[in-house]
Design a protein around this motif. Structure first.
Motif, short mmCIF file in Angstrom:
data_model
loop_
_atom_site.label_atom_id
_atom_site.label_comp_id
_atom_site.label_asym_id
_atom_site.label_seq_id
_atom_site.Cartn_x
_atom_site.Cartn_y
_atom_site.Cartn_z
N SER A 252 0.85 -1.18 0.00
CA SER A 252 0.00 0.00 0.00
C SER A 252 0.89 1.24 0.00
N TYR A 253 0.30 2.36 -0.34
CA TYR A 253 1.02 3.63 -0.27
C TYR A 253 0.06 4.68 0.26
N HIS A 254 0.47 5.38 1.33
CA HIS A 254 -0.43 6.34 1.96
C HIS A 254 0.20 7.72 2.13
N GLY A 255 1.31 7.97 1.44
CA GLY A 255 1.92 9.29 1.52
C GLY A 255 3.36 9.23 1.96
N GLY B 27 8.21 -3.37 -8.44
CA GLY B 27 7.89 -3.86 -7.11
C GLY B 27 6.43 -4.19 -6.91
N THR B 28 5.73 -4.50 -7.98
CA THR B 28 4.28 -4.73 -7.95
C THR B 28 3.89 -5.83 -6.97
N ILE B 29 4.68 -6.87 -6.87
CA ILE B 29 4.30 -8.04 -6.08
C ILE B 29 4.64 -7.87 -4.60
N ASP B 30 5.85 -7.44 -4.32
CA ASP B 30 6.31 -7.40 -2.93
C ASP B 30 7.20 -6.20 -2.63
N GLY B 31 7.20 -5.20 -3.49
CA GLY B 31 8.08 -4.05 -3.30
C GLY B 31 9.41 -4.20 -4.02
N VAL B 32 9.70 -5.40 -4.50
CA VAL B 32 10.95 -5.66 -5.23
C VAL B 32 10.64 -6.24 -6.61
N ARG B 33 9.88 -7.30 -6.67
CA ARG B 33 9.60 -7.99 -7.91
C ARG B 33 8.29 -7.51 -8.54
N GLY B 34 8.27 -7.54 -9.84
CA GLY B 34 7.05 -7.21 -10.57
C GLY B 34 7.08 -5.85 -11.21
N ASP B 35 6.41 -5.73 -12.36
CA ASP B 35 6.35 -4.47 -13.12
C ASP B 35 4.92 -4.24 -13.58
N ILE C 129 -1.15 -6.44 7.00
CA ILE C 129 -1.72 -7.72 6.60
C ILE C 129 -1.68 -7.82 5.07
N SER C 130 -2.15 -8.93 4.54
CA SER C 130 -2.11 -9.14 3.09
C SER C 130 -3.02 -8.15 2.36
N PRO C 131 -2.62 -7.75 1.17
CA PRO C 131 -3.54 -6.97 0.33
C PRO C 131 -4.61 -7.88 -0.26
N CYS C 132 -5.67 -7.28 -0.79
CA CYS C 132 -6.67 -8.05 -1.54
C CYS C 132 -6.29 -7.94 -3.01
N PHE C 133 -5.48 -8.88 -3.49
CA PHE C 133 -4.85 -8.82 -4.81
C PHE C 133 -5.17 -10.14 -5.50
N GLU C 134 -6.33 -10.21 -6.12
CA GLU C 134 -6.85 -11.46 -6.64
C GLU C 134 -5.90 -12.14 -7.62
N ASP D 150 -10.10 -11.62 6.87
CA ASP D 150 -10.05 -12.19 8.22
C ASP D 150 -8.67 -12.07 8.86
N GLU D 151 -7.66 -11.77 8.05
CA GLU D 151 -6.33 -11.50 8.62
C GLU D 151 -6.38 -10.27 9.53
N LEU D 152 -7.30 -9.36 9.25
CA LEU D 152 -7.43 -8.18 10.10
C LEU D 152 -7.85 -8.58 11.51
N GLU D 153 -8.83 -9.45 11.61
CA GLU D 153 -9.28 -9.89 12.94
C GLU D 153 -8.16 -10.59 13.69
N ALA D 154 -7.42 -11.43 12.99
CA ALA D 154 -6.30 -12.15 13.63
C ALA D 154 -5.25 -11.17 14.14
#
Length: 439
Positions: A131-134, A401-409, A162-167, A186-190
């Motif tokens: 995520s990015y919030h500023g 860094g699309t996937i984890d901040g490092v991998r992905g374009d 927690i995990s993103p919702c990234f289908e 449900d990761e939020l509740e945990a």
């Protein structure tokens, strides 16, 4: 020699000379289609005469007055119009100068709310990875983009993710879409239980993830489950709509599509469409009442809060988005853009996913379409795509860094809402040229 401190000291950027509609022109006269609206900012395009007239009229009246002494008509009218279109329960508007300021205000208000109602033990914020919030320290700490956070980690408040919702990346083969959404929600509740059921004051998320993942919408049912969990444990839901809000996804507020109302919303970018620097934090009547009935003082503030000229510009922008029908146009043209992208690139061996809502679309680049394997980060695919699209006369928003901040374009597209059908063809043609050159 320039004395400007640029974003990148090794860059050699052309100088912008003017803007007309969906195009920008540099000093050599080269034309660029503004396919990302800067950073999803220029929703009305460039040179809008109504917004410019509103700014000029306000300057003739009063450019600036500090909000510790005065309110202003533009601020009052803008707040009224925002609230008239806001999700249920949202009742107050705190006007700032940009997205990071809006998120800082949201976080501080959420914390102060619990202090005011006698729950000062609530000190934890939960957000999502990727995520990015500023870029201010509080907002940066909340965001889950590791490469942005790393240099400043010792200075930041502790936040958990927690995990993103990234289908496209997270859904298991055997799962239904609904089951996937509930699992990651449900990761939020945990995490709340792990931290302590009465120790969390806010959960923060983008309804459609922007720069870090490339226009990733949540699946159906995800945010409704998130809302249920927040209510169960008394946690405030803060939605960051700085990039995805103000009509960008085809709804004025992106969370409308998910059928949820947050406690606090942050908006910016399209709120001023680039004509003035402005953002806003909107909160519920319940939160405002806690401050009003308590200390009466929100312990926060900036010099340009409620800037009259910025508010006048924003009111003109918001009027065009709502009364002028441009939010609906974003939805209509967004569907056309998605269809055109799918037709052009849907079977491309290096295009893994084409996603988004409205005029907020992402294209994920992969080395292997079947396995979804990304290119090695050292290839710098997103940087090459940015160079080639720009050379072709298309401004878009490639990121790594699309996937984890490092991998992905990926490539993010966020063109002005005023674009025509022919402009969609132009986007696809110039993207095809760049993708062909790089891949």
């Amino acid at each position: 020699m320039s004395h400007v401190f640029p974003r990148h000291t090794k860059s050699n950027l052309p100088t912008v000379a003017r803007g007309e509609g969906v195009y920008l022109y540099d000093q050599s006269g080269k034309q660029y289609f503004d396919g990302s609206g800067g950073a999803a900012v220029s929703c009305l395009g460039h040179g809008d005469p109504d917004v410019i007239a509103a700014i000029k009229a306000q300057l003739d009246s009063i450019a600036y007055a500090h909000t510790s002494f005065f309110t202003s008509d533009p601020a009052e009218q803008l707040a009224d119009k925002l609230i008239s279109h806001a999700p249920e329960g949202i009742d107050r508007v705190y006007l700032v100068s940009g997205g990071s300021e809006a998120m800082e205000a949201a976080l501080k208000l959420a914390r102060q709310y619990f202090v005011e109602i006698g729950q000062p033990q609530r000190r934890h914020v939960i957000a999502r990875r990727q995520s990015y919030h500023g870029n201010t320290l509080g907002a940066l700490a909340t965001g889950g983009n590791e490469w942005r956070r790393a240099p400043f980690a010792p200075l930041m408040v502790e936040t958990t993710h927690i995990s993103p919702c990234f289908e496209y990346r997270g859904k298991r083969v055997e799962e239904t879409t609904l089951a996937y959404g509930h699992r990651v929600a449900d990761e939020l509740e945990a995490e709340i239980k792990r931290l302590g059921e009465d120790s969390v004051f806010a959960f923060v998320a983008e309804p459609v993830v922007g720069a870090t993942a490339g226009a990733v919408p949540a699946v159906e049912g995800y945010f409704k489950r998130i809302r249920e969990i927040c209510d169960r444990y008394g946690v405030l839901l803060i939605l960051d709509e700085v990039m995805c809000g103000m009509g960008r996804t085809g709804k004025l507020f992106a969370c409308e599509e998910d059928g949820v109302a947050p406690d606090i919303i942050a908006i910016a970018k399209g709120l001023g469409a680039g004509y003035q620097a402005i953002g806003a934090m909107l909160c519920s009547a319940r939160i405002y009442a806690a401050i009003e009935d308590g200390s009466g003082f929100f312990q926060h503030g900036h010099t340009y809060v409620g800037h009259p000229t910025a508010c006048a510009a924003s009111l003109a922008v918001l009027t065009k988005l709502t009364d002028g029908g441009l939010v609906n146009r974003s939805a209509e043209m967004g569907s056309k853009l998605q269809s055109a992208l799918e037709q052009a690139f849907g079977q491309h061996p290096n295009i893994g996913d084409i996603r988004g809502r409205g005029l907020f679309r992402g294209i994920e680049i992969v080395e292997d379409r079947e396995t979804k394997a990304p290119f090695a980060p050292e290839r710098g695919i997103n940087k090459l795509l940015k160079k080639e699209t720009f050379a072709a006369g298309l401004i878009c928003y490639p990121m790594g860094g699309t996937i984890d901040g490092v991998r992905g374009d990926h490539i993010l597209l966020a063109p002005p809402f005023i674009l025509e059908d022919g402009h969609i063809d132009e986007i696809v043609t110039k993207l095809s040229t760049a993708i062909g050159a790089v891949l």
